[in-house]
Design a protein around this motif. Structure first.
Motif, short mmCIF file in Angstrom:
data_model
loop_
_atom_site.label_atom_id
_atom_site.label_comp_id
_atom_site.label_asym_id
_atom_site.label_seq_id
_atom_site.Cartn_x
_atom_site.Cartn_y
_atom_site.Cartn_z
N SER A 1 -11.18 71.66 10.82
CA SER A 1 -10.57 72.51 9.80
C SER A 1 -11.62 72.87 8.76
CB SER A 1 -9.39 71.79 9.11
OG SER A 1 -8.93 72.54 8.00
N SER B 1 -5.87 63.98 6.40
CA SER B 1 -5.69 64.16 4.96
C SER B 1 -4.22 64.02 4.62
CB SER B 1 -6.20 65.53 4.52
OG SER B 1 -5.49 66.56 5.17
N ARG C 1 -8.16 66.97 9.95
CA ARG C 1 -9.41 67.50 9.41
C ARG C 1 -10.55 67.37 10.40
NH1 ARG C 1 -10.76 65.01 3.76
NH2 ARG C 1 -12.41 66.55 3.97
N MET D 1 -15.57 68.31 13.15
CA MET D 1 -14.63 68.86 12.18
C MET D 1 -13.72 69.88 12.86
SD MET D 1 -15.24 67.16 9.52
CE MET D 1 -14.19 68.04 8.37
N ASP E 1 -3.12 70.81 2.76
CA ASP E 1 -4.24 70.74 3.69
C ASP E 1 -3.75 70.46 5.10
OD1 ASP E 1 -6.39 69.02 1.33
OD2 ASP E 1 -6.04 71.16 1.67
#
Length: 454
Positions: A452, A389, A398, A450, A394
């Motif tokens: 996060s 990202s 990710r 994934m 963020d």
């Protein structure tokens, strides 16, 4: 995608389907899960690690030992990445040292032996952010070849040596031992001690078995040249080629048993182990380590040591490109010609159909193109491509797309993400017939992991 075993095509890990990943009893321990999640929330550093234990043949009897080795390797790398400042390259070294120290793998202790019964190891490592690379080949008496390769890579980032000399990135033979001693890296100086430490009982038993096969072949060849009627078995070889692997699998399964008399199947000439690590900033690194093919010629340097072949890593910031890393395993002389790790990464970055299709296409084309050389078709690729990202608030990491593609009888893979409660391990098996064309027997496993919650 070419159909493979159901276990290969159905094992898809996603964040919303954690039950599919609960294949090992440790994943069902709810108390461990709560502690693990709390620890990761406290650390707040997303990471990912993937390892493999070679493309070849892993016997069912050795599955648990391979699972344990891969889990420990993943956890060792995760402990590095969870600490502030832990780099992806250091994590790769930690993971591969665990695999090198475990006798179940063909790297470090337990490596395949050369024709003269000694251990010579290859290893390389690459940092995706800087492009730093280090490698060692045909290194004698080195328990952890990846440690020396990493030291070479790091030294190359420090500028010129005194008098303007360029620091080396690839050392071979006794030069590896000499350089490692100067860098205070532990090596076994005494040859007898090196043999005791690095040669496993399994590797020595395998070497004796293949030595008898080669002696029988040579004897038959001499008789044939003298006009005697002893036939030469089709597919036999002189022990200097990876083709020794496939034809002898069933015979080895029958004939090699443990000293306790147990009728257990032994592994067959496994090849390179590898690791890929991703830190919280999305930087990738990859490494490979190997004892080489069984009965290799002394001084032979294989896939694991050569630039662009055994491993490759490229950390790119969006929108310039996608970070990707790969490590390769299998019949080195074939994969070397195709610069396997680098070319697979390049295809994955350009592919509109995804990294899985890119890996499958690469292996299929390479095996077909190299068929004229008459070598083994055993091969495996482990590839990680990042989902990152751009927002400042963020995490940069990710998630990742993980791909394991192989043409060998089996391929052992393990992976561990920061939101997973424990490493996941699997030995994928190829049910296709060895008589099929290489392009018809590429198996592919893909997972989107994934890392996060945000």
């Amino acid at each position: 995608m070419v159909p493979c075993l159901a276990a290969v095509t159905q094992l898809m890990y996603t964040l919303g389907k954690r039950k599919e990943c609960s294949q090992h009893s440790e994943e069902n321990d709810l108390s461990k899960q709560k502690v693990s999640v709390q620890q990761r929330q406290k650390i707040g550093r997303p990471f990912f690690i993937a390892v493999h234990v070679g493309a070849g043949y892993h016997s069912p009897a050795s599955s648990d030992a391979n699972y344990r080795a891969m889990r420990r390797a993943c956890k060792a790398a995760a402990s590095v990445l969870s600490e502030a400042g832990g780099s992806s390259m250091d994590a790769v070294v930690s993971a591969l040292k665990v695999l090198e120290d475990d006798e179940i793998t063909n790297a470090g202790k337990g490596s395949n032996l050369t024709e003269d019964g000694s251990v010579e190891c290859d290893a390389s490592i690459m940092d995706g952010l800087t492009g730093a690379f280090g490698a060692v080949g045909a290194a004698p008496g080195i328990s952890n070849a990846i440690e020396v390769a990493a030291a070479l890579a790091k030294q190359s980032q420090g500028g010129l040596l005194p008098l303007g000399r360029i620091p080396p990135v690839f050392l071979v033979g006794d030069g590896v031992r000499d350089w490692a001693l100067k860098q205070n890296i532990p090596v076994v100086e005494d040859s007898a001690e090196a043999r005791r430490r690095l040669i496993s009982e399994r590797a020595e038993k395998q070497w004796k078995y293949y030595t008898k096969i080669i002696e029988s072949y040579n004897s038959a060849a001499e008789n044939h040249q003298r006009g005697q009627s002893t036939p030469l078995r089709s597919g036999s070889c002189l022990g200097t080629s990876a083709t020794l692997q496939a034809p002898s699998a069933e015979a080895i399964d029958r004939d090699i048993v443990s000293d306790q008399g147990q009728d257990r199947v032994e592994d067959l000439v496994l090849d390179t182990v590898g690791a890929i690590a991703v830190d919280s900033e999305g930087n990738v690194a990859a490494g490979a380590s190997s004892g080489g093919i069984a009965m290799k010629v002394k001084g032979r340097i294989g896939l694991a040591a050569q630039y662009g072949c055994g491993c490759w890593a490229s950390s790119r910031r969006q929108p310039e490109g996608t970070s990707v890393a790969a490590c390769a395993s299998g019949a080195g002389e074939i994969l070397i010609r195709g610069l396997a790790a680098r070319e697979c990464c390049n295809l994955a970055q350009k592919s509109e159909e995804g990294p899985g299709t890119a890996c499958e296409s690469f292996l299929s084309n390479l095996m077909s193109e190299q068929a004229a050389f008459g070598s083994s078709y055993d091969s495996g690729l482990l590839l990680v491509q990042l989902n990152t990202s751009q927002g400042n608030n963020d995490p940069k990491l990710r998630g990742v797309e993980l791909v394991a593609a192989f043409t060998s009888k089996s391929f052992g893979v393990g992976y561990y993400g920061s939101l997973m409660t424990t490493p996941k391990t699997q030995i994928f098996r190829n049910s296709n017939s060895c008589n099929e064309r290489p392009s018809q027997k590429v198996c592919v496993f893909e997972a989107n992991v994934m890392n996060s919650r945000r």
